[in-house]
Each structure stands twice: as structure tokens, then as C-alpha cells.
Design an enzyme around this catalytic site. Structure first.
Site, PDB file in Angstrom:
ATOM      1  N   GLU A 119       0.854  -1.188   0.000  1.00  0.00           N
ATOM      2  CA  GLU A 119       0.000   0.000   0.000  1.00  0.00           C
ATOM      3  C   GLU A 119       0.900   1.251   0.000  1.00  0.00           C
ATOM      4  O   GLU A 119       1.867   1.284   0.758  1.00  0.00           O
ATOM      5  CB  GLU A 119      -0.895   0.040   1.237  1.00  0.00           C
ATOM      6  CG  GLU A 119      -1.902   1.169   1.164  1.00  0.00           C
ATOM      7  CD  GLU A 119      -2.892   1.188   2.336  1.00  0.00           C
ATOM      8  OE1 GLU A 119      -2.762   0.356   3.262  1.00  0.00           O
ATOM      9  OE2 GLU A 119      -3.766   2.054   2.312  1.00  0.00           O
ATOM     10  N   GLY A 259       3.551   2.539  10.858  1.00  0.00           N
ATOM     11  CA  GLY A 259       3.304   1.752  12.061  1.00  0.00           C
ATOM     12  C   GLY A 259       3.096   0.275  11.777  1.00  0.00           C
ATOM     13  O   GLY A 259       3.725  -0.583  12.392  1.00  0.00           O
ATOM     14  N   MET A 261       0.812  -2.700   8.798  1.00  0.00           N
ATOM     15  CA  MET A 261       0.058  -2.847   7.547  1.00  0.00           C
ATOM     16  C   MET A 261      -0.872  -4.046   7.634  1.00  0.00           C
ATOM     17  O   MET A 261      -0.469  -5.135   8.023  1.00  0.00           O
ATOM     18  CB  MET A 261       1.057  -2.994   6.388  1.00  0.00           C
ATOM     19  CG  MET A 261       0.405  -3.203   5.050  1.00  0.00           C
ATOM     20  SD  MET A 261      -0.607  -1.762   4.544  1.00  0.00           S
ATOM     21  CE  MET A 261      -1.883  -2.585   3.618  1.00  0.00           C
ATOM     22  N   GLU A 296      -5.131  -2.540  12.954  1.00  0.00           N
ATOM     23  CA  GLU A 296      -4.887  -3.413  11.794  1.00  0.00           C
ATOM     24  C   GLU A 296      -5.898  -4.561  11.779  1.00  0.00           C
ATOM     25  O   GLU A 296      -6.384  -4.950  10.725  1.00  0.00           O
ATOM     26  CB  GLU A 296      -3.452  -3.962  11.795  1.00  0.00           C
ATOM     27  CG  GLU A 296      -2.351  -2.910  11.890  1.00  0.00           C
ATOM     28  CD  GLU A 296      -2.492  -1.739  10.932  1.00  0.00           C
ATOM     29  OE1 GLU A 296      -3.041  -1.919   9.834  1.00  0.00           O
ATOM     30  OE2 GLU A 296      -2.064  -0.619  11.307  1.00  0.00           O
ATOM     31  N   GLU A 318      -9.661   4.395   6.402  1.00  0.00           N
ATOM     32  CA  GLU A 318      -8.783   4.857   7.476  1.00  0.00           C
ATOM     33  C   GLU A 318      -9.527   5.669   8.539  1.00  0.00           C
ATOM     34  O   GLU A 318      -9.347   5.444   9.733  1.00  0.00           O
ATOM     35  CB  GLU A 318      -7.595   5.640   6.912  1.00  0.00           C
ATOM     36  CG  GLU A 318      -6.633   4.789   6.060  1.00  0.00           C
ATOM     37  CD  GLU A 318      -6.079   3.562   6.778  1.00  0.00           C
ATOM     38  OE1 GLU A 318      -6.207   3.470   8.015  1.00  0.00           O
ATOM     39  OE2 GLU A 318      -5.506   2.694   6.090  1.00  0.00           O
TER      40      GLU A 318
HETATM   41  N1  B3K Z   1      -2.891   1.095   5.716  1.00  0.00           N
HETATM   42  C1  B3K Z   1      -1.580   1.237   6.277  1.00  0.00           C
HETATM   43  C2  B3K Z   1      -0.865   2.472   5.852  1.00  0.00           C
HETATM   44  C3  B3K Z   1      -0.217   2.393   4.533  1.00  0.00           C
HETATM   45  C4  B3K Z   1       0.630   3.609   4.282  1.00  0.00           C
HETATM   46  C5  B3K Z   1       1.192   3.625   2.911  1.00  0.00           C
HETATM   47  N2  B3K Z   1       2.091   4.732   2.726  1.00  0.00           N
HETATM   48  C6  B3K Z   1      -1.598   1.166   7.760  1.00  0.00           C
HETATM   49  C7  B3K Z   1      -2.874   1.535   8.404  1.00  0.00           C
HETATM   50  O1  B3K Z   1      -3.398   2.609   8.262  1.00  0.00           O
HETATM   51  O2  B3K Z   1      -3.425   0.697   9.060  1.00  0.00           O
HETATM   52 ZN    ZN Z   2      -5.314   2.035   8.824  1.00  0.00          ZN
END
Ligand code: B3K
Ligand code: ZN
Length: 853
Positions: A119, A259, A261, A296, A318
């Protein structure tokens, strides 16, 4: 140039082709990994367009279509294949160099292990593909590698097969039954310690849980595992959502851009959000682990089962998932303290983003580099928007909306509008005006004025909203704002406690039957992400600090009291050259410190010092030197005035063994160490006898912040003890970087040569370089520009090593609008230097060009 590079939400088009299935075969070699990708491709609709696949930094070996060598062309990283077929099998072989991949996107190596980060657009660094979230495919993955070096071969879904091969190699085959976008693909190969457990879902399905950590760290994985089990149970009980695979894996790696993924079934985490024991991790670290593990995990439904149609919709997953993780933390711990943390992020960071060159709506309309939009606006303001929906609908209707959303969209890639529509249809609440929150950039200002008519006993509130002046589509239209209000009488009794529906530019509300003017608690618990403009008197704030029925409102009153006092002294200093603290402020503080009914964790929040950057955010423009003097004066005066009370609370909490007590104790210590060298003994003894990291670091922070004589000696002792533990050294690097002394820049430069530091590790860079820029406000903004220049030197280095990390670190350098013209000129000169770089990354280009525009 920026316009040419940007992609626009308004240009969205459904893909010309779909890929329904992909079989990936990885032959892992550090400098020459071969990837074969066999995809089932289907033409969507009637058209003759070629298949155009995304690719980035790939060495192409071969392209075959239905088993035959295919004709193709390549331009700007894309691979174009012209064919008349409507359905075919495409096999692409690429070669990668994971060992040389320092951007940490795609397939890379972290301390000898292979791992991936896809991502937002990292999958195109693995193979040519339709790398967009609305293409959902089923994945089969075969991984082959040296068995001794990489005993664990992991990917998404279920393990189907393993076996040994010649020359000490072995393989594993994984199959993910859920169609997913490429950004959720993951692969890990390495040697780890493994913590295993099990969770039985409420429909009695056993799920195998695995946490993989670097060898020797097994004892630090328990808290992450416990957090995972709590997350699974909470999502069932609060949201009715169950896990859907037979296995859930978390792998902790030290080289990671953010943090964690949420890859389907195989989360990859920054070690910072997994590893903890009480000697090495603070209470705050423990809390962070619980919340990120939860975040997550919650993505499995909000993000993975229902994903985003395009990246402009990022807040769909998000904002919603941050809201869910905040609720998780609040249900498990103190709701007030969690709310305070969320409010601080919005007021100190998101408002700053909103008033700077990167201002964007929670659903951005144009993007150059998607990685630049994983922002406090999309995440945290996005969560505030969901929270407002929750406030407007109430828990029951909100959950009905969630249910409707999953029933309609499970397995799909959808938009923010689809989400709001489900909420509206399930609740019957008209959300047409509310949708503007998704398209308006900037922070609205809500101005309140009030009056009381003693003869009629009527209290009137006039509420005016002014949308931010940022230019965007719907600028100017009033928003739907849930405005929480409490009215207190002179004895502190609550007369009114409700949420007002503010929908017009100007609206009045009347309250009858009062005998005297009430004290209003406005926008209570920060019921909307707006700036509140109301002239609170000291008496009113003191009253709110004592009596508001919301703990969050009491905290907010304390913050306003101190910041008002600081700004008042900035003005005094400029006008009369002298400063004075109103005794009522100190009196109110003393009262709070002595209030035995206050939750110690809340009092710790009340006692947390207002940072210089938080203060800067409150002002239109700032005279930094006067601000520094006024802030030091107010804090020192308060510390002296409350010394006895602080000491008493310190002593009382010192005997207790819980996080809230430690938080209060360390807050008291921070204040006491300002007062007089007498308390240095307290700092020393806490440091030397600490049996946990929270207390050791609390003492060290106090010594560092107040520049105590023992500071260097304690820092050296800490380093001697922890030089082999990178996550602990990050705390030490951050303290070094935030020392408010003129030599700090030379010291940081020297520390870049420290054996524990490396520019290629994002955690180290954030600790030493990022903390300096973001948290050492006075030294970063030095008049001689040395702070800006140093950060610019670092950015030049990071631009080629890791553009994503560079683009994070640059934030304070582009938020230049509030500073004096001399400082702005120095900042611009640095930005010009970056803009002139021959190989400037898209990430930095987007931010630098906007800041200079
Ligand atoms: N979805 C990922 C973040 C991805 C960042 C890419 N640059 C972590 C999160 O928000 O849970
Ligand atoms: Zn997230």
C-alpha cells in the site's frame, strides 16, 4: 508541472480490464529475485483498448499471452499489451533486487528477512499489474528460498503445501480465498521466534494466532498477542464482526515506513508496535501497541472485506478504522484520556496541516504521490467525521448503518458516498448536508456569543460558522455541526446538557427559566473538528475546570487557562516589557492538583506542558522569541506556586504501581525539576531505582527538559545500558534531538555517526532527525537558519534513500506561514535548494512545490 503529474478524483474511470485470479511464484535471491505472475485477465465492457499495466523499477524478463510470447510496449513505467482477446492468461516474469531496495516499498529486506509493503502502490514494484484498489483478484502464492536462512515462508490466506527442494532450498504454497486488491498482498521469508495462541470465534471457529519476532525477542511478544485477542473479542461484541480465515499472522520487522500494515491474514508491523516488556517499553508504548494491533485487525472488515474504489476514498477505510480503534481503546481504558489524545492530534497537528500548503479535504481531490495522503486529515479528521455521524445517529442507528454497509458492499471496492448512503438509509437521518465534510478542506471557525436577560431569565447563544478560506469545490457552504453544550450554574450544577444541531451560517438558541447567567461549556468533548471562538474569562475557565461534568471539558479548560496566560504575557512583554501571572490561574491549578476525586491519569493530562508547537498552532502569526519567554515564565511561575502540592502528589503516587499513577508522578516530576535544583535528587533517585521504562524515561525527560546538572551523566548511563536495544535507543536519540541548547545541531550531526544510527532505518531517522524538526521548536526555528539547513541536508540524503520518510520529516519546514519574514525567507531558500535537486522524488516534489507556490 504539478498539474501534469497530478491525478484527479473527477477523472475516475472503472478499469478497462479485470484480473480475477493471479498465481505468483517467487524465487527469492537477495540481489536477483525472480517473480512469475500468471493472471486471468478479462476485458470489461466493449472496447478495443490495450491492456495497460502499472510497473515501477522492474526488470522485465518475459511476457507471454496464452502461453505464447506477447507483443508489448513500455512507456513511463507502464506495460501496454494490445490484443483483441476478451479473456486470456498473461504470464509476466520480472526480476527484483530486494537487497538494494531502500525505499521499503514493494519487496525489500529488513535485517536479513524478506518482506513486502504494497500500500498504496508498491505491488507494481513486484510485477506489472492493474495496481488499483478496485481490481480484486484471488491470489495463489508459491515462495521458494534457502531453507536454513529462511525457515518461514509466509503469505496471505491458508498454507496449502510445503516441501524441500534440491540445494538446501524449500517452498511453501499459500492460497487466499478472499479476492483482494493488490495493496493487501504480502510475503515474508525469514527466521523468527514464534509465539502461538488460539482464538475461538463466537461461532466456535478456532483461529490460529501467530506473532513472529526477531530471534531473542519472544518474551516481548505477549502484549501484542493479548491485544490481538482483545481486538477479536471486542469487534465481535461491539460491532458484531467475526474473523474470517483460519489463521492470523503478525510479523514484526525493524525496517518499516509506518506503524503497521493490514495485509489480509498477514499483518506486517513495525517492531515499535509489537515488542514490549516493562524494562524496555513505556506505558505509552503498551497503549500504542494495543491500539495499532486493534487498528490493523479492525481493517479486516473496514478496509479488506470492503475496500476503497480508488485512493481518493482512503478515508473510507482509514477514518472509519481510526474511529474503531479509538472506541476500542476507550471501551478498554479511560474514555476521557483517549479522547484527550485524539483531540490533541487534531488541534496540534491536523489544524496545522489544514492551515498549511498540504491542506486537503478528508477525501482529497488531486494527488501527485498517494503516500503523501496518509495524513492526519484523512486518518484523524476522517475519524472525527465518523464520530460526528455517531453523535448524530446514536450507537444503535450507527450500528444499523454499519450492518447495512456490510450487507450491501461486502467484497466490493466502494466510495465514501456509499458509506454515508448506508448510514442515511439505515438511520433515516438526512445526511445530505453532512456530506460536505468530505469535500471541504480547512478548519471551519465557529464563533459563539451569548447574553443573559435577568428579567426574563433567558439565556441566548448565537452561533456563527465560517468555513475555512481554503479554495475548494464547496467552499462557503455551511456544514452540519453537532455542537455539544453544557450550561452550569454558579454552584457548578449542570442545567443543560445536549447536542445542538448547527446547520446554518448563523443560528440562535435560547434557554429559558434561568435565575442567573450560566457558564457555558462549548463544543464539549470536541464534538466537531472546528476552531471555537469565544471569549472565556478566567472565572469561567476556573469554573469549568472545577465543575464541568465532562472530564474532557475540565482538561480543555485547563489548557485554555494556561495558553491564555501565555498569550497574555506575550502581549505584555511586547507592550510593557514585563510579565505577570494572574494568581487565579495558579490557584485553579493548585485546586486541580489537590483534587483527590480527579482520575490521576486525567490530572496527568492537565499537568502536561503545552508544547511550543501547540501554542504556535493557536496563533495567526507568531513572534517566536516572545512566545518562548512567555511560555517559560508562565510554566516556571506555576511550578513555583504549586511546588508543595506537586511534591505531595509525587510522593503519594510513587508508592503505587499502575500506569495512571506513573503518568501523574512523572508529570509532577517534570514540573518540579523546573523549580529548583533541590529536586534533582528526586530525578536521580527515580532514575536509579526505576524497575520499568516509564519511570526511567520520566526521570531522564525531566533531567533533559530542565537541563539539570545530572543530565549528561544520566544520558550516558542510559546509553551504556541500552546501546544494543534499538527501540530503546530511539528514545535516547529523541531526547538528544530535543535538547534546547545551541550545540544541539552539532551533537545531532555527530550522532548520525553513532553505531546505533542509520539513515536507512526509518525508526532511527524519525527519532533523531524527525524529533528535532517536529519537537525542538526553538532550535529548529533558530534565527541563523542552521536548523532549517541541517534538516535540508538530511532531506537531500533521504530523498534518494527513502522518499516516503523524507516527505514525513519535511512537514515543519513547509508549514512556514505563521513565521516572521526573515524565517520564512530562510525556509524558502532551503525549499528552493530541494526543488533544484536533479532526482527529486515525487513525494518531496509535491510538498515542496506546494509550499513554494
Ligand atoms: N494502511 C496502512 C498504511 C499504509 C501507508 C502507505 N504509505 C496502515 C494503516 O493505516 O493501518
Ligand atoms: Zn489504517
Amino acid at each position: 508541472m504539478s498539474q501534469q503529474m497530478a491525478k484527479f478524483l473527477k477523472d475516475y474511470q472503472a478499469p478497462d480490464f479485470n484480473i480475477t485470479h493471479i498465481s505468483l511464484n517467487f524465487n527469492l535471491e537477495a540481489a536477483a529475485t525472480r517473480v512469475s505472475a500468471r493472471s486471468r485477465v478479462l476485458r470489461s465492457g466493449e472496447h478495443g483498448a490495450p491492456l495497460v499495466l502499472d510497473g515501477d523499477d522492474l526488470t522485465l524478463i518475459s511476457v507471454r499471452l496464452n502461453g505464447q510470447p506477447a507483443e508489448f510496449s513500455q512507456a513511463q513505467g507502464q506495460l501496454s499489451i494490445a490484443t483483441a482477446l476478451n479473456e486470456f492468461e498473461l504470464e509476466i516474469v520480472t526480476q527484483l533486487d530486494p537487497a538494494a531496495n531502500s525505499s521499503l516499498e514493494g519487496l525489500y529486506m529488513s535485517d536479513g528477512a524478506y518482506c513486502t509493503q504494497c500500500e498504496a502502490e508498491g505491488f507494481r514494484r513486484i510485477t506489472y499489474f492493474l495496481d488499483r484498489p478496485d481490481v480484486l483478484a484471488r491470489y495463489d502464492v508459491r515462495i521458494e528460498a534457502d531453507k536454513q536462512l529462511f525457515p518461514f515462508l509466509l503469505s496471505n490466506g491458508n498454507l496449502m503445501d510445503t516441501g524441500d527442494l534440491a540445494e538446501g532450498r524449500h517452498y511453501a504454497c499459500w492460497q487466499d480465498p478472499f479476492p483482494k486488491p493488490a495493496y493487501l498482498f504480502a510475503l515474508v521469508a525469514g527466521d523468527f521466534d514464534l509465539l502461538e495462541d488460539e482464538f475461538v470465534t463466537r461461532s466456535q471457529r478456532p483461529v490460529k494466532l501467530q506473532v513472529f519476532v526477531d530471534k531473542g525477542n519472544l518474551h516481548k511478544a505477549d502484549h501484542a498477542m493479548a491485544s490481538l485477542k482483545k481486538s477479536m473479542a471486542w469487534d465481535e461484541s461491539r460491532f458484531g464482526l467475526e474473523y474470517d480465515l483460519d489463521i492470523y499472522m503478525i510479523v514484526a520487522v525493524d525496517f518499516f515506513n509506518m506503524g503497521a500494515m493490514e495485509n489480509k491474514g498477514l499483518n506486517i508491523f513495525n517492531t515499535k508496535y509489537v515488542l514490549a516488556d516493562k524494562m524496555t517499553a513505556t506505558d505509552e508504548d503498551y497503549h500504542g501497541i494495543e491500539s495499532v494491533v486493534g487498528h490493523e485487525y479492525f481493517h479486516n472488515w473496514t478496509g479488506n472485506r470492503v475496500t476503497c474504489r480508488d485512493w481518493f476514498q482512503l478515508s473510507l477505510k482509514e477514518g472509519l478504522t481510526v474511529f474503531r480503534d479509538q472506541e476500542f481503546s476507550s471501551d478498554l481504558g479511560s474514555r476521557a484520556v483517549n479522547r484527550i489524545h485524539a483531540i490533541k492530534v487534531i488541534k496540534n497537528q491536523q489544524f496545522a496541516e489544514d492551515s498549511g500548503p498540504m491542506a486537503h479535504p478528508i477525501r482529497p481531490e488531486s494527488v501527485i504521490e498517494m503516500n503523501n495522503f496518509y495524513t492526519v486529515t484523512v486518518y484523524n479528521k476522517g475519524a472525527e467525521v465518523i464520530r460526528m455521524l455517531h453523535t448524530l445517529l446514536g450507537e444503535a442507528a450507527f450500528q444499523a448503518g454499519m450492518k447495512c454497509y456490510f450487507e450491501r458492499h461486502d467484497g466490493q471496492a466502494v466510495t465514501c458516498d456509499d458509506f454515508v448512503q448506508a448510514m442515511q438509509d439505515a438511520s433515516g437521518v438526512d445526511l445530505s448536508q453532512f456530506r460536505l465534510w468530505y469535500s471541504q478542506a480547512g478548519t471551519p471557525v465557529v464563533t459563539v456569543s451569548d447574553s443573559f436577560d435577568a428579567t426574563s431569565g433567558r439565556y441566548s447563544l448565537k452561533i456563527t460558522q465560517q468555513p475555512s478560506s481554503s479554495v475548494n469545490a464547496d467552499a462557503g457552504q455551511p456544514l452540519h455541526i453537532p455542537f455539544a453544550l453544557e450550561l452550569l450554574d454558579a454552584q457548578g450544577r449542570s442545567l443543560v446538557n445536549r447536542v445542538l444541531d448547527v446547520k446554518e451560517s448563523q443560528q440562535s438558541f435560547e434557554f429559558e427559566g434561568l435565575t442567573q447567567a450560566p457558564v457555558p461549556s462549548l463544543l464539549q468533548d470536541f464534538s466537531a473538528p472546528v476552531k471555537l471562538n469565544y471569549d472565556f474569562s478566567i472565572e469561567q475557565l476556573v469554573h469549568l475546570l472545577r465543575f464541568a461534568s465532562s472530564e474532557v471539558a475540565r482538561w480543555e479548560a485547563s489548557v485554555s487557562l494556561v495558553s491564555q496566560a501565555i498569550w497574555h504575557n506575550v502581549a505584555q512583554l511586547q507592550r510593557h516589557g514585563s510579565m505577570l501571572l494572574d494568581p487565579r490561574v495558579a490557584e485553579a491549578f493548585r485546586g486541580a492538583i489537590l483534587d483527590a476525586d480527579l482520575d490521576p491519569a486525567l490530572l496527568a493530562e492537565i499537568l502536561s506542558l503545552p508544547s511550543a508547537s501547540a501554542l504556535i498552532e493557536q496563533a495567526e502569526s507568531v513572534e517566536l522569541d516572545a512566545l518562548a519567554l512567555a511560555r517559560e515564565f508562565v510554566l516556571d511561575t506555576l511550578a513555583v506556586a504549586c511546588e508543595d502540592e506537586l511534591l505531595a502528589r509525587y510522593r503519594e503516587q510513587a508508592s503505587l504501581d499502575c500506569a495512571a499513577a506513573r503518568a501523574l508522578k512523572n508529570a509532577c516530576l517534570g514540573w518540579l525539576s523546573r523549580v529548583s535544583p533541590v529536586h534533582e535528587a528526586l530525578v536521580l533517585s527515580q532514575f536509579n531505582t526505576a524497575d520499568n521504562m516509564t519511570d526511567a524515561l520520566g526521570a531522564l525527560q525531566a533531567a533533559n527538559g530542565a537541563e539539570l546538572d545530572c543530565r549528561d551523566e544520566l544520558m550516558a548511563a542510559f546509553e551504556a545500558k541500552w546501546h544494543d536495544t534499538p527501540l530503546v535507543m530511539d528514545k535516547w536519540f529523541a531526547l538528544q534531538a530535543t535538547q534546547n541548547v545551541p550545540e544541539v545541531i552539532d551533537r545531532i550531526k555527530a550522532l548520525t555517526q553513532h553505531p546505533g544510527f542509520s539513515f536507512s532505518n526509518p525508526n532511527r531517522v524519525r527519532s533523531l532527525i524527525g524529533s528535532f524538526a517536529a519537537a525542538n521548536t526553538y532550535q529548529f526555528h533558530r534565527m541563523d537558519a542552521k536548523g532549517y539547513e541541517f534538516i535540508t541536508d538530511c532531506l537531500v540524503e533521504l530523498n534518494s534513500l527513502n522518499p516516503q520518510v523524507a516527505a514525513r520529516i519535511i512537514t515543519p519546514l513547509i508549514q512556514l506561514g505563521k513565521f516572521d519574514s526573515a524565517r520564512q525567507a530562510s525556509m524558502r531558500a532551503c525549499l528552493q535548494r530541494l526543488l533544484a535537486l536533479p532526482d527529486l522524488s515525487k513525494d518531496l516534489f509535491e510538498k515542496v512545490s506546494k509550499a513554494l507556490a
